[in-house]
Design an enzyme around this catalytic site. Sequence first.
Site, short mmCIF file in Angstrom:
data_model
loop_
_atom_site.label_atom_id
_atom_site.label_comp_id
_atom_site.label_asym_id
_atom_site.label_seq_id
_atom_site.Cartn_x
_atom_site.Cartn_y
_atom_site.Cartn_z
N THR A 1 32.18 39.77 47.65
CA THR A 1 33.50 40.41 47.73
C THR A 1 33.70 40.91 49.14
O THR A 1 32.86 41.63 49.67
CB THR A 1 33.58 41.62 46.79
OG1 THR A 1 33.20 41.19 45.51
CG2 THR A 1 34.97 42.18 46.76
N LYS B 1 40.91 38.81 44.70
CA LYS B 1 39.67 39.39 44.17
C LYS B 1 39.78 40.93 44.16
O LYS B 1 39.50 41.58 43.16
CB LYS B 1 38.50 38.94 45.05
CG LYS B 1 37.23 39.71 44.87
CD LYS B 1 36.52 39.35 43.58
CE LYS B 1 35.27 40.18 43.44
NZ LYS B 1 34.38 39.78 42.40
N CYS C 1 31.32 46.75 42.03
CA CYS C 1 32.58 46.21 42.55
C CYS C 1 33.77 47.17 42.55
O CYS C 1 34.45 47.30 43.56
CB CYS C 1 32.97 44.97 41.75
SG CYS C 1 32.04 43.54 42.25
N ALA D 1 40.97 45.98 41.26
CA ALA D 1 41.76 47.23 41.31
C ALA D 1 42.56 47.39 40.01
O ALA D 1 42.63 48.48 39.44
CB ALA D 1 42.69 47.20 42.52
N PHE D 2 43.14 46.29 39.52
CA PHE D 2 43.92 46.37 38.27
C PHE D 2 43.03 46.73 37.08
O PHE D 2 43.39 47.54 36.23
CB PHE D 2 44.63 45.03 38.00
CG PHE D 2 46.01 44.95 38.57
CD1 PHE D 2 46.22 45.12 39.92
CD2 PHE D 2 47.11 44.71 37.75
CE1 PHE D 2 47.50 45.05 40.47
CE2 PHE D 2 48.39 44.64 38.28
CZ PHE D 2 48.59 44.81 39.64
N VAL E 1 25.64 37.59 49.92
CA VAL E 1 24.85 38.78 50.28
C VAL E 1 25.64 40.04 49.93
O VAL E 1 26.83 39.98 49.64
CB VAL E 1 24.47 38.78 51.77
CG1 VAL E 1 23.63 37.55 52.09
CG2 VAL E 1 25.70 38.83 52.66
#
Length: 471
Positions: free
Chosen positions: A133, A224, A280, A229-230, A91
């Site tokens: 996530t 994750k 994301c 972030a990278f 979800v």
Amino acid sequence: MEIKNICCIGAGYVGGPTMAVIAQKCPHINVTVVDINEARIQAWNNDDLSKLPVYEPGLDHVVKEARNRNLFFSTKVDQAIDKADMIFISVNTPTKTYGKGKGMAADLKYIELCARQIARVSKSDKIVVEKSTLPVRTASAIKSILDNTGNGTDVKFQILSNPEFLAEGTAIEDLLHPDRVLIGGDISTAEGKEAIDALVNIYATWVPEKQILTTNVWSSELSKLTANAFLAQRVSSINSLSELCEKTEADINEVAKAIGMDSRIGSKFLKASVGFGGSCFQKDILNLVYIAKTYGLNEVADYWEQVLLMNNHQKRRFAHNIISTLFNTVSGKKIAFLGWAFKKDTNDTRESAAIYVADELLNEQSKVSVFDPKVQKEQMYTDLDYLNTRSSEENRAGLSVFKDPYEACKDAHAIAILTEWDEFKTYDWQKIYDTMQKPAFLFDGRGILNIPELEKIGFVCYKIGSSKHNY
Ligand code: UDX
Ligand code: ADP
């Protein structure tokens, strides 16, 4: 433990394609994808495969093969939970828009509702898999709800974290040939290991086992966030240098190529752009920043927050450059947008740079006209309305949506490329130029067009990260 029935709660960009591929590859498993959104489920069941709610290259083919064989889409959530041995939670976990952590923390209310529903309905042992996530340590919250809010029957739950690394636009390819599959679980107990093995066995049907990594739950959850972030950091890094290139005589594409050939750096995710979007990157970095602050790690939080500040700057400066180039006023001027999706080959618009650039231009009373090959008109208005900058009526008056790119560009003072759709490269640019106001400005926010050719036609061009084509 052999899994015969899977239920996936959430039929969105993650749940839909992921379950379609699992069903295609594992015909011996029944996969039921459930959602509370009836329209979405109806769309997944549409006979016309071009009307699936998620646009992904190759998805229609996979759905066609598996649907109604061992892949089902339904709104009967309780029934699917009851039947399942394994339940994926897919979800949405949007950034909180209220209360503590507003604008930063992930809103876990949908996850919590799922956990409570699973606890209420389950009459047999289940493996619950986090696919959405999530902030680190969410699994423990889910476990606590599952263990403490049951329906009286003695049901055991195992929680796994199995983050999704697919990128939209290439989801099917990413699912079929993942760089790795990550499964986090309770590696300290036999039951935990058994649950991990059950999920490993599913993926092992088509993914080489050496690419299936197992870790503890917290490492999996944090991996994750770290991966996203990278990746986002690389885009912000190259975008920060695109601005420097525009002031010097360097060209960002040349710089990206030169550094990308260093195998330690690698060539991917070095494409300068109008700014990253998607569901994301921003959300996950905000999560990371929030978690770091929660633990008092302010330097860590500041470090990652800068990636987002840079991204906001890139979107804003693209808009401001349009305004200043058009003689400091865009009031009443038609500015055509080619692209609204956050990247090519998807109809997803979440956090798309186009939304923010349009918002800035509408503030300056510009008339924005948009063409996107896959995004629906109502979605664009929903995106703008969500910002709450002006009334819905004003958004509709300021932004118009076209089904034909040539119509969108007709009489425009400027064209801005916001998404890197391949078809934009093949347009009849002479024809477009002939119908535009002059000087005909073109702002390539994705660096995809052949600028020298366009300049030959007569366009006045700006290309992100290049001083030569920068006014
Ligand atoms: C991302 C991650 O890649 C994926 O692993 C994770 O599961 C979900 O988040 P996604 O958001 O679908 O996937 O797309 P991605 O390809 O990562 O692009 C994100 C944004 O960055 C897009 O707006 C894209 O246009 C932009 N981008 C990407 C650039 O501007 N330059 C680049 O070089 C790469
Ligand atoms: P993602 O990109 O993570 O897949 P989406 O927003 O595309 O996110 O999809 C999430 C889906 O989850 C939505 O279709 C939403 O209706 C569904 N959903 C949210 N909460 C529940 C719930 N409690 N039960 C069933 N479906 C839910």
